[in-house]
Design a protein around this motif. Structure first.
Motif, PDB file in Angstrom:
ATOM      1  N   VAL A 216       0.828  -1.207   0.000  1.00  0.00           N
ATOM      2  CA  VAL A 216       0.000   0.000   0.000  1.00  0.00           C
ATOM      3  C   VAL A 216       0.862   1.257   0.000  1.00  0.00           C
ATOM      4  CG1 VAL A 216      -1.690   1.302   1.344  1.00  0.00           C
ATOM      5  CG2 VAL A 216      -1.922  -1.163   1.115  1.00  0.00           C
ATOM      6  N   ALA A 217       1.855   1.296   0.880  1.00  0.00           N
ATOM      7  CA  ALA A 217       2.717   2.473   1.013  1.00  0.00           C
ATOM      8  C   ALA A 217       4.171   2.021   1.122  1.00  0.00           C
ATOM      9  CB  ALA A 217       2.317   3.278   2.245  1.00  0.00           C
ATOM     10  N   PRO A 218       4.803   1.753  -0.014  1.00  0.00           N
ATOM     11  CA  PRO A 218       6.161   1.199   0.022  1.00  0.00           C
ATOM     12  C   PRO A 218       7.207   2.118   0.651  1.00  0.00           C
ATOM     13  CG  PRO A 218       5.440   1.540  -2.255  1.00  0.00           C
ATOM     14  CD  PRO A 218       4.297   1.886  -1.361  1.00  0.00           C
ATOM     15  N   ARG A 219       6.968   3.403   0.658  1.00  0.00           N
ATOM     16  CA  ARG A 219       7.960   4.325   1.221  1.00  0.00           C
ATOM     17  C   ARG A 219       8.126   4.128   2.726  1.00  0.00           C
ATOM     18  NH1 ARG A 219       7.344  10.265  -0.829  1.00  0.00           N
ATOM     19  NH2 ARG A 219       9.550  10.168  -1.369  1.00  0.00           N
ATOM     20  N   LEU A 220       7.083   3.697   3.404  1.00  0.00           N
ATOM     21  CA  LEU A 220       7.167   3.490   4.848  1.00  0.00           C
ATOM     22  C   LEU A 220       8.133   2.368   5.207  1.00  0.00           C
ATOM     23  CD1 LEU A 220       3.426   3.769   5.904  1.00  0.00           C
ATOM     24  CD2 LEU A 220       5.243   5.410   6.329  1.00  0.00           C
ATOM     25  N   ILE A 221       8.138   1.318   4.404  1.00  0.00           N
ATOM     26  CA  ILE A 221       8.965   0.151   4.699  1.00  0.00           C
ATOM     27  C   ILE A 221      10.350   0.275   4.061  1.00  0.00           C
ATOM     28  CG2 ILE A 221       9.136  -2.354   4.430  1.00  0.00           C
ATOM     29  CD1 ILE A 221       6.963  -1.652   6.358  1.00  0.00           C
ATOM     30  N   ASP A 222      10.411   0.805   2.837  1.00  0.00           N
ATOM     31  CA  ASP A 222      11.663   0.798   2.086  1.00  0.00           C
ATOM     32  C   ASP A 222      12.704   1.787   2.588  1.00  0.00           C
ATOM     33  OD1 ASP A 222      10.812  -1.223   0.495  1.00  0.00           O
ATOM     34  OD2 ASP A 222      10.214   0.051  -1.179  1.00  0.00           O
ATOM     35  N   ARG A 223      12.294   2.830   3.259  1.00  0.00           N
ATOM     36  CA  ARG A 223      13.277   3.843   3.660  1.00  0.00           C
ATOM     37  C   ARG A 223      14.142   3.391   4.834  1.00  0.00           C
ATOM     38  NH1 ARG A 223       9.254   8.428   6.095  1.00  0.00           N
ATOM     39  NH2 ARG A 223       8.096   7.004   7.416  1.00  0.00           N
ATOM     40  N   ASN A 224      13.710   2.430   5.593  1.00  0.00           N
ATOM     41  CA  ASN A 224      14.479   1.940   6.744  1.00  0.00           C
ATOM     42  C   ASN A 224      14.879   0.489   6.507  1.00  0.00           C
ATOM     43  OD1 ASN A 224      14.036   4.359   8.200  1.00  0.00           O
ATOM     44  ND2 ASN A 224      11.993   3.644   8.713  1.00  0.00           N
ATOM     45  N   LYS A 225      16.076   0.298   5.962  1.00  0.00           N
ATOM     46  CA  LYS A 225      16.540  -1.044   5.665  1.00  0.00           C
ATOM     47  C   LYS A 225      17.563  -1.543   6.672  1.00  0.00           C
ATOM     48  CE  LYS A 225      15.639  -0.744   0.767  1.00  0.00           C
ATOM     49  NZ  LYS A 225      16.156  -0.862  -0.586  1.00  0.00           N
ATOM     50  N   GLU A 226      17.931  -0.721   7.621  1.00  0.00           N
ATOM     51  CA  GLU A 226      18.920  -1.112   8.623  1.00  0.00           C
ATOM     52  C   GLU A 226      18.370  -0.825  10.010  1.00  0.00           C
ATOM     53  OE1 GLU A 226      22.504   0.927   7.794  1.00  0.00           O
ATOM     54  OE2 GLU A 226      22.799  -0.033   5.858  1.00  0.00           O
ATOM     55  N   GLY A 227      18.945  -1.462  10.993  1.00  0.00           N
ATOM     56  CA  GLY A 227      18.530  -1.244  12.369  1.00  0.00           C
ATOM     57  C   GLY A 227      17.270  -2.015  12.724  1.00  0.00           C
ATOM     58  N   PHE A 228      16.610  -1.572  13.785  1.00  0.00           N
ATOM     59  CA  PHE A 228      15.409  -2.261  14.254  1.00  0.00           C
ATOM     60  C   PHE A 228      14.283  -2.179  13.237  1.00  0.00           C
ATOM     61  CE2 PHE A 228      11.317  -2.162  16.509  1.00  0.00           C
ATOM     62  CZ  PHE A 228      11.337  -3.452  17.028  1.00  0.00           C
TER      63      PHE A 228
END
Length: 70
Positions: free
Chosen positions: A26-38
């Motif tokens: 639905v909103a790929p920017r929410l998941i794709d921007r944080n690829k490292e860390g928690f």
């Protein structure tokens, strides 16, 4: 309490996979921007849901059947 019961832990993991995959659709920017860390954990869960979608779907069906039987 889900940590101490193995079946509940599997439910939580499976629901996290399904939720992360849906949010990424639905909103790929929410998941794709944080690829490292928690928060990278959510990206990895979404990837698992995308790449192993037939197995995740079968797992959801099996979870539903066991939930109804109990």
């Amino acid at each position: 309490s889900a940590l101490f019961n193995f079946q509940s832990l599997l439910y939580v993991i499976l629901l996290l996979i399904c939720t992360c995959t849906y949010i990424r659709g639905v909103a790929p920017r929410l998941i794709d921007r944080n690829k490292e860390g928690f928060q990278g954990l959510f990206f990895k869960l979404a990837r698992i849901g995308e790449r192993l979608s037939p197995y995740v779907a079968l797992s959801c069906i099996a979870m539903a059947v066991t939930f109804i039987i109990q």
